[in-house]
Design a protein around this motif. Structure first.
Motif, PDB file in Angstrom:
ATOM      1  N   LEU A 475       0.821  -1.210   0.000  1.00  0.00           N
ATOM      2  CA  LEU A 475       0.000   0.000   0.000  1.00  0.00           C
ATOM      3  C   LEU A 475       0.855   1.260   0.000  1.00  0.00           C
ATOM      4  N   SER A 476       1.966   1.250   0.739  1.00  0.00           N
ATOM      5  CA  SER A 476       2.837   2.428   0.761  1.00  0.00           C
ATOM      6  C   SER A 476       3.513   2.648  -0.585  1.00  0.00           C
ATOM      7  N   GLU A 477       3.916   1.564  -1.257  1.00  0.00           N
ATOM      8  CA  GLU A 477       4.519   1.715  -2.576  1.00  0.00           C
ATOM      9  C   GLU A 477       3.489   2.192  -3.594  1.00  0.00           C
ATOM     10  N   ALA A 478       2.242   1.744  -3.448  1.00  0.00           N
ATOM     11  CA  ALA A 478       1.185   2.228  -4.339  1.00  0.00           C
ATOM     12  C   ALA A 478       0.970   3.733  -4.160  1.00  0.00           C
ATOM     13  N   HIS A 479       0.984   4.196  -2.903  1.00  0.00           N
ATOM     14  CA  HIS A 479       0.833   5.631  -2.656  1.00  0.00           C
ATOM     15  C   HIS A 479       2.010   6.410  -3.224  1.00  0.00           C
ATOM     16  N   ARG A 480       3.213   5.858  -3.103  1.00  0.00           N
ATOM     17  CA  ARG A 480       4.391   6.544  -3.634  1.00  0.00           C
ATOM     18  C   ARG A 480       4.325   6.674  -5.144  1.00  0.00           C
ATOM     19  N   ARG A 481       3.901   5.617  -5.828  1.00  0.00           N
ATOM     20  CA  ARG A 481       3.814   5.679  -7.287  1.00  0.00           C
ATOM     21  C   ARG A 481       2.732   6.647  -7.742  1.00  0.00           C
ATOM     22  N   GLN A 482       1.597   6.657  -7.046  1.00  0.00           N
ATOM     23  CA  GLN A 482       0.527   7.585  -7.425  1.00  0.00           C
ATOM     24  C   GLN A 482       0.946   9.029  -7.190  1.00  0.00           C
ATOM     25  N   THR A 483       1.654   9.279  -6.088  1.00  0.00           N
ATOM     26  CA  THR A 483       2.132  10.635  -5.812  1.00  0.00           C
ATOM     27  C   THR A 483       3.155  11.071  -6.843  1.00  0.00           C
ATOM     28  N   TRP A 484       4.031  10.149  -7.208  1.00  0.00           N
ATOM     29  CA  TRP A 484       5.048  10.471  -8.205  1.00  0.00           C
ATOM     30  C   TRP A 484       4.403  10.768  -9.552  1.00  0.00           C
ATOM     31  N   SER A 485       3.392   9.996  -9.921  1.00  0.00           N
ATOM     32  CA  SER A 485       2.705  10.237 -11.191  1.00  0.00           C
ATOM     33  C   SER A 485       1.980  11.572 -11.183  1.00  0.00           C
ATOM     34  N   ALA A 486       1.383  11.931 -10.024  1.00  0.00           N
ATOM     35  CA  ALA A 486       0.696  13.222  -9.929  1.00  0.00           C
ATOM     36  C   ALA A 486       1.670  14.383 -10.052  1.00  0.00           C
ATOM     37  N   MET A 487       2.818  14.267  -9.402  1.00  0.00           N
ATOM     38  CA  MET A 487       3.824  15.329  -9.492  1.00  0.00           C
ATOM     39  C   MET A 487       4.377  15.442 -10.910  1.00  0.00           C
ATOM     40  N   ARG A 488       4.573  14.295 -11.562  1.00  0.00           N
ATOM     41  CA  ARG A 488       5.086  14.336 -12.925  1.00  0.00           C
ATOM     42  C   ARG A 488       4.065  14.954 -13.882  1.00  0.00           C
ATOM     43  N   GLU A 489       2.793  14.675 -13.636  1.00  0.00           N
ATOM     44  CA  GLU A 489       1.760  15.266 -14.481  1.00  0.00           C
ATOM     45  C   GLU A 489       1.705  16.781 -14.314  1.00  0.00           C
ATOM     46  N   GLN A 490       1.962  17.268 -13.091  1.00  0.00           N
ATOM     47  CA  GLN A 490       1.919  18.708 -12.853  1.00  0.00           C
ATOM     48  C   GLN A 490       3.059  19.439 -13.552  1.00  0.00           C
ATOM     49  N   ILE A 491       4.207  18.782 -13.671  1.00  0.00           N
ATOM     50  CA  ILE A 491       5.366  19.448 -14.271  1.00  0.00           C
ATOM     51  C   ILE A 491       5.671  18.878 -15.652  1.00  0.00           C
ATOM     52  N   SER A 492       4.703  18.215 -16.251  1.00  0.00           N
ATOM     53  CA  SER A 492       4.945  17.550 -17.534  1.00  0.00           C
ATOM     54  C   SER A 492       5.315  18.538 -18.633  1.00  0.00           C
ATOM     55  N   GLU A 493       4.737  19.738 -18.574  1.00  0.00           N
ATOM     56  CA  GLU A 493       5.021  20.713 -19.634  1.00  0.00           C
ATOM     57  C   GLU A 493       6.416  21.296 -19.518  1.00  0.00           C
ATOM     58  N   PHE A 494       7.083  21.097 -18.382  1.00  0.00           N
ATOM     59  CA  PHE A 494       8.440  21.614 -18.207  1.00  0.00           C
ATOM     60  C   PHE A 494       9.514  20.547 -18.431  1.00  0.00           C
ATOM     61  N   LEU A 495       9.105  19.314 -18.696  1.00  0.00           N
ATOM     62  CA  LEU A 495      10.041  18.227 -18.881  1.00  0.00           C
ATOM     63  C   LEU A 495      10.423  18.088 -20.333  1.00  0.00           C
ATOM     64  N   LEU A 496      11.613  17.583 -20.554  1.00  0.00           N
ATOM     65  CA  LEU A 496      12.120  17.354 -21.902  1.00  0.00           C
ATOM     66  C   LEU A 496      11.945  15.905 -22.275  1.00  0.00           C
ATOM     67  N   ASP A 497      11.558  15.641 -23.499  1.00  0.00           N
ATOM     68  CA  ASP A 497      11.452  14.280 -23.981  1.00  0.00           C
ATOM     69  C   ASP A 497      12.825  13.721 -24.266  1.00  0.00           C
ATOM     70  N   ASP A 498      12.885  12.398 -24.426  1.00  0.00           N
ATOM     71  CA  ASP A 498      14.144  11.752 -24.730  1.00  0.00           C
ATOM     72  C   ASP A 498      14.691  12.201 -26.089  1.00  0.00           C
ATOM     73  N   ALA A 499      13.797  12.470 -27.017  1.00  0.00           N
ATOM     74  CA  ALA A 499      14.235  12.925 -28.330  1.00  0.00           C
ATOM     75  C   ALA A 499      14.871  14.310 -28.242  1.00  0.00           C
ATOM     76  N   ASP A 500      14.301  15.172 -27.369  1.00  0.00           N
ATOM     77  CA  ASP A 500      14.874  16.511 -27.202  1.00  0.00           C
ATOM     78  C   ASP A 500      16.232  16.470 -26.543  1.00  0.00           C
ATOM     79  N   GLU A 501      16.427  15.514 -25.605  1.00  0.00           N
ATOM     80  CA  GLU A 501      17.713  15.408 -24.935  1.00  0.00           C
ATOM     81  C   GLU A 501      18.786  14.947 -25.902  1.00  0.00           C
ATOM     82  N   ASN A 502      18.441  14.052 -26.829  1.00  0.00           N
ATOM     83  CA  ASN A 502      19.416  13.577 -27.799  1.00  0.00           C
ATOM     84  C   ASN A 502      19.823  14.687 -28.783  1.00  0.00           C
ATOM     85  N   ASP A 503      18.858  15.568 -29.085  1.00  0.00           N
ATOM     86  CA  ASP A 503      19.177  16.673 -29.984  1.00  0.00           C
ATOM     87  C   ASP A 503      20.083  17.689 -29.290  1.00  0.00           C
TER      88      ASP A 503
END
Length: 503
Positions: A475-503
């Motif tokens: 249950l604790s690992e499930a909460h950690r993954r859900q929290t991590w996914s929520a945080m990533r969704e909030q900052i998704s527009e500021f993240l670089l894709d793998d293709a952008d990093e290679n360029d």
């Protein structure tokens, strides 16, 4: 048509069944003492040599276990695992022809608490196993299944993918092992460490019984029990310094497991569930050296050469054939094998050709693996897929048509905001509209937990009355993954894709 008084002048031909009066198929001199398959009749000596050679050849040709490694043998007390223990014990002895060069240890998981066994029955079983383990000279650990409730969350954290070593690495490890003088050291001379069954509180046994009892069907109970057992085995291997985990699954058991896995929706995980090596846990690799032996062959060997085993009841003991999918599949395969002796080998050879397509994903994310079985998620598929069609059909069949006539229509009760902070003293710092609180753990619901599971484990969770009976580390690992996914969704527009990093 046949007549009662019809006379038959020709005698019917009778096929001679292989018997012990025939000569050995290998040495051609001694009389056959055992017949494994039609045409495979062996004398006592040749059968023993063939049995031992098959075990050594399986470990030698795969080259997964390196010299000097610590290998933990998972012994359940059954004929297959006890025969595996006997082969390892003989392989590390001084008079062995091709000596095994790894350091073995033994672990036994006592599941009596989940089955509701009495203390006297569990003490009798553990005393017999302790006597068997002490005679080997290997370090052994006898652990109750109740300890799975106190495991850390690292058990279900996605590990880093093991690096593929070149073929020359095994030969270099052997040369280094021999040059260092370790090859002349007797493995049996190591100090034996024995960990007997610790005292278990009745509250822990009650929690374990609640967890197993929350599954409504015997199929889900067996699947859940296998998952918990595997978690405890991997954790024991990690904490004790073992890099390999040796399982005693034989050919017959793997054939049943293959058909059962397909029935339960684990087609994408067949290569890991039935293959020789299982690398899903990263630093601990599970191997199955008994997969070339049939249950009949193992039973003959144990009987002829006095290999001891302990009869331990399980969840499906004395249950009818239709009690669970696992039990029904086992009955189907064994009955078909009695009439068609090539059934098990055909199923086994088919499963041996299966491979898993590995997706290139970051292991640090940890969201691309199932929370329970630790396999790659098979639910991340395209919209126009068979899985999505199945899920849509289930949702439509379970949805209720709302009654909209008149003003007395029932409206759904307002639920609490998903992003509402669970702390009454002040905000936790989480953004508004997030999936959950970032500071305090939140008990996930069944619908939220299913998104972190593969299709088969979703079916298991769906058969449970409540997911709150699951161990805390899940249950604790499930909460950690859900929290991590929520945080990533909030900052998704500021993240670089793998293709952008290679360029």
């Amino acid at each position: 048509m046949c007549q009662v008084e019809e006379e038959y002048h020709e005698q019917l031909e009778r096929v001679d069944a292989p018997g012990v009066s025939k000569k050995c198929a290998k040495c051609k001199e001694e009389l056959a003492a055992v017949v494994i398959r039609a045409g495979d009749a062996y004398c006592r000596s040749c059968f023993r040599d063939s049995f031992i050679h098959k075990f050594r050849a399986m470990l030698g040709k795969t080259r997964v276990i390196f010299p000097g490694e610590k290998v933990l043998l998972a012994v359940s007390g059954g004929p297959s695992s006890c025969s595996m223990l006997s082969q390892v014990q003989e392989g590390v002895s001084q008079n062995a022809h091709k000596k095994l060069r790894f350091s073995p240890g033994i672990v036994y998981i006592d599941e009596g608490g989940a089955h509701g066994q009495s203390k006297e029955m569990k003490l009798k079983t553990t005393s017999e196993l302790c006597e068997m383990f002490r005679s080997t000279g290997f370090p052994f650990y006898i652990l109750p299944l109740e300890q799975v409730l106190d495991l850390p969350g690292s058990v279900v954290v996605a590990p880093s993918s093991p690096l593929d070593q070149p073929r020359s690495a095994y030969k270099a490890a052997v040369d280094l092992f021999l040059q260092s003088g370790s090859g002349r050291t007797d493995v049996m001379a190591q100090e034996q460490e024995g960990v007997s069954l610790p005292a278990i509180q009745e509250s822990q046994t009650h929690l374990l019984q609640q967890l197993i009892g929350s599954a409504k069907t015997l199929t889900a109970k067996q699947d859940l029990l296998n998952t918990l057992r595997q978690h405890l085995l991997v954790h024991t291997a990690r904490t004790r310094g073992y890099s390999k985990l040796m399982l005693g699954d034989n050919c017959t058991r793997l054939a049943v497991k293959l058909l059962t896995s397909i029935t339960l929706g684990r087609g994408a995980q067949l290569a890991q569930d039935t293959g020789f090596s299982d690398c899903r846990y990263g630093d601990v690799v599970a191997v199955r050296p008994m997969r070339e032996y049939s249950a009949k062959e193992i039973a003959y060997y144990n009987h002829m050469f006095k290999v001891p085993s302990v009869v331990i009841p399980s969840l499906d003991t004395k249950t009818p054939d239709k009690a669970s999918i696992q039990r029904l599949t086992e009955s189907f395969v064994t009955k078909l094998q009695a009439d068609f002796p090539s059934t098990v080998s055909t199923i086994y050879r088919t499963g041996e050709k299966l491979q898993t397509t590995c997706r290139s994903s970051s292991a640090a994310e940890g969201t691309d693996r199932c929370l329970l079985c630790m396999c790659n998620l098979d639910t991340v598929v395209e919209e126009a897929s068979a899985l999505q069609a199945t899920l849509i059909s289930e949702q439509l069949s379970q949805s209720k048509v709302p009654h909209t006539s008149g003003q007395n229509s029932v409206k759904p009760e307002p639920t609490a905001a998903v992003g509402q902070c669970c702390s009454s003293e002040g905000p936790c710092g989480g953004p508004e509209g997030a999936v959950g609180c970032y500071s305090s753990p939140k008990q996930p619901e069944a619908a939220e937990l299913r998104s972190l599971l593969c299709y088969s484990c979703q079916r298991t969770i769906r058969d449970m009355s409540s997911v709150h009976h699951l161990p805390h580390y899940v249950l604790s690992e499930a909460h950690r993954r859900q929290t991590w996914s929520a945080m990533r969704e909030q900052i998704s527009e500021f993240l670089l894709d793998d293709a952008d990093e290679n360029d």
